[in-house]
Design a protein around this motif. Sequence first.
Motif, mmCIF file in Angstrom:
data_model
loop_
_atom_site.group_PDB
_atom_site.id
_atom_site.type_symbol
_atom_site.label_atom_id
_atom_site.label_comp_id
_atom_site.label_asym_id
_atom_site.label_seq_id
_atom_site.Cartn_x
_atom_site.Cartn_y
_atom_site.Cartn_z
ATOM 1 N N SER A 113 1.015 -1.221 0.031
ATOM 2 C CA SER A 113 -0.208 0.136 -0.042
ATOM 3 C C SER A 113 1.009 1.212 -0.036
ATOM 4 O O SER A 113 0.356 2.436 -0.093
ATOM 5 C CB SER A 113 -1.011 0.053 1.238
ATOM 6 O OG SER A 113 -0.124 0.009 2.560
ATOM 7 N N CYS B 26 -14.890 -0.765 0.427
ATOM 8 C CA CYS B 26 -13.462 -0.438 -0.321
ATOM 9 C C CYS B 26 -12.596 -1.750 -0.019
ATOM 10 O O CYS B 26 -12.089 -2.001 -1.101
ATOM 11 C CB CYS B 26 -13.068 0.627 0.186
ATOM 12 S SG CYS B 26 -11.423 1.140 -0.341
ATOM 13 N N SER B 27 -12.748 -2.224 1.212
ATOM 14 C CA SER B 27 -11.925 -3.602 1.352
ATOM 15 C C SER B 27 -12.409 -4.692 0.645
ATOM 16 O O SER B 27 -11.563 -5.354 -0.005
ATOM 17 C CB SER B 27 -12.075 -3.768 2.857
ATOM 18 O OG SER B 27 -11.341 -5.056 3.259
ATOM 19 N N ARG C 240 -11.392 -4.205 -3.107
ATOM 20 C CA ARG C 240 -9.913 -4.364 -3.151
ATOM 21 C C ARG C 240 -9.399 -5.626 -2.990
ATOM 22 O O ARG C 240 -8.705 -6.119 -3.795
ATOM 23 C CB ARG C 240 -8.997 -3.423 -1.838
ATOM 24 C CG ARG C 240 -7.588 -3.737 -1.882
ATOM 25 C CD ARG C 240 -6.931 -2.800 -0.993
ATOM 26 N NE ARG C 240 -7.454 -3.056 0.708
ATOM 27 C CZ ARG C 240 -8.187 -2.231 1.343
ATOM 28 N NH1 ARG C 240 -8.555 -1.184 0.742
ATOM 29 N NH2 ARG C 240 -8.450 -2.586 2.428
ATOM 30 N N GLN D 246 -6.499 2.529 -6.324
ATOM 31 C CA GLN D 246 -7.986 2.569 -6.150
ATOM 32 C C GLN D 246 -8.424 4.059 -6.503
ATOM 33 O O GLN D 246 -9.659 4.119 -6.335
ATOM 34 C CB GLN D 246 -8.359 2.115 -4.761
ATOM 35 C CG GLN D 246 -7.743 0.634 -4.582
ATOM 36 C CD GLN D 246 -8.379 0.223 -3.157
ATOM 37 O OE1 GLN D 246 -8.050 0.088 -2.141
ATOM 38 N NE2 GLN D 246 -9.761 -0.030 -3.090
ATOM 39 N N THR E 73 -11.716 1.926 -7.781
ATOM 40 C CA THR E 73 -12.907 1.643 -6.974
ATOM 41 C C THR E 73 -13.375 2.813 -6.001
ATOM 42 O O THR E 73 -14.424 2.850 -5.464
ATOM 43 C CB THR E 73 -12.597 0.549 -6.058
ATOM 44 O OG1 THR E 73 -11.334 0.888 -5.437
ATOM 45 C CG2 THR E 73 -11.758 -0.826 -6.944
#
Length: 286
Positions: free
Chosen positions: A53, A131-132, A135, A85, A113
């Motif tokens: 990340s 979001c998670s 991802r 993202q 996203t």
Amino acid sequence: MFDNADDIHPLFHGAPKSTEFKKLRKRIVQNVREAVDQYRMIEPGARWLVCLSGGKDSYTLLAVLHELKWRGLLPVELLACNLDQGQPGFPSTVLPEFLEKMGVPHRIEYQDTYSVVVDKVPQGRTYCALCSRLRRGNLYRIAREEGCSAVVLGHHRDDILETFFMNLFHGGRLATMPPKLVNEEGDLFVYRPLAHVAEADCEKFARAMNYPIIPCDLCGSQDGLQRMQVKAILDQWEKNSPGRRQVMFKALTNIRPSHMLDPKLFDFAGLMRDPERERSDIPDLR
């Protein structure tokens, strides 16, 4: 093991020479080796997708895994991956330039996203859950495309503890992030090799190595209020009783189902007394 400057991976070039840093590095490497061995993460010849990340945790993960591989202790192929993202302000050139400089095999993937999350999540709610999921779905897809058998994440000991208490306080269940699991489709492992590593150690390590850390709050809703409250509680406990976090983490590895209340984990209904033992314990008063 840590004193020869000629045999280290480029990710460790420029490492501080202080005794304090050497002890820190040794502790993190030992913690990761312990988790990898304890949860049997290694499949010889496998390929891992190491998710990056740009935060302190993922840099620490990347460096230690390459250190172990460099020394012949991790016989797997490593592919670093960053999923951009589309968060506003994300510095998209930082990670590609860093990985190229370090000679780390990698893949950079762009999937907007963020726009999907903003459109779907009601105003005032945190973005983290959706979001998670988005991802994770993209990372699974990338892992399959790259022929990887595992997706490797940078969650550390404190993430695991915070998730446990969030489930306890808000979810009504005893659960957390496991160090090893298989995805719902059954075709990929998910590993967390930093499971035994303290967040403070990741912070000290990444800062000492001067890695180009990217802020983790670009979307403005990182983790939400509940996690921040739990983190504050744990911080206070640790302040009042140093070492409390490690004791609580140890408890997660030392569970006794017979001393809990879940009949799915322990057969309480099947417990039987021993009448013969009961009679034998009655004293003879004759």
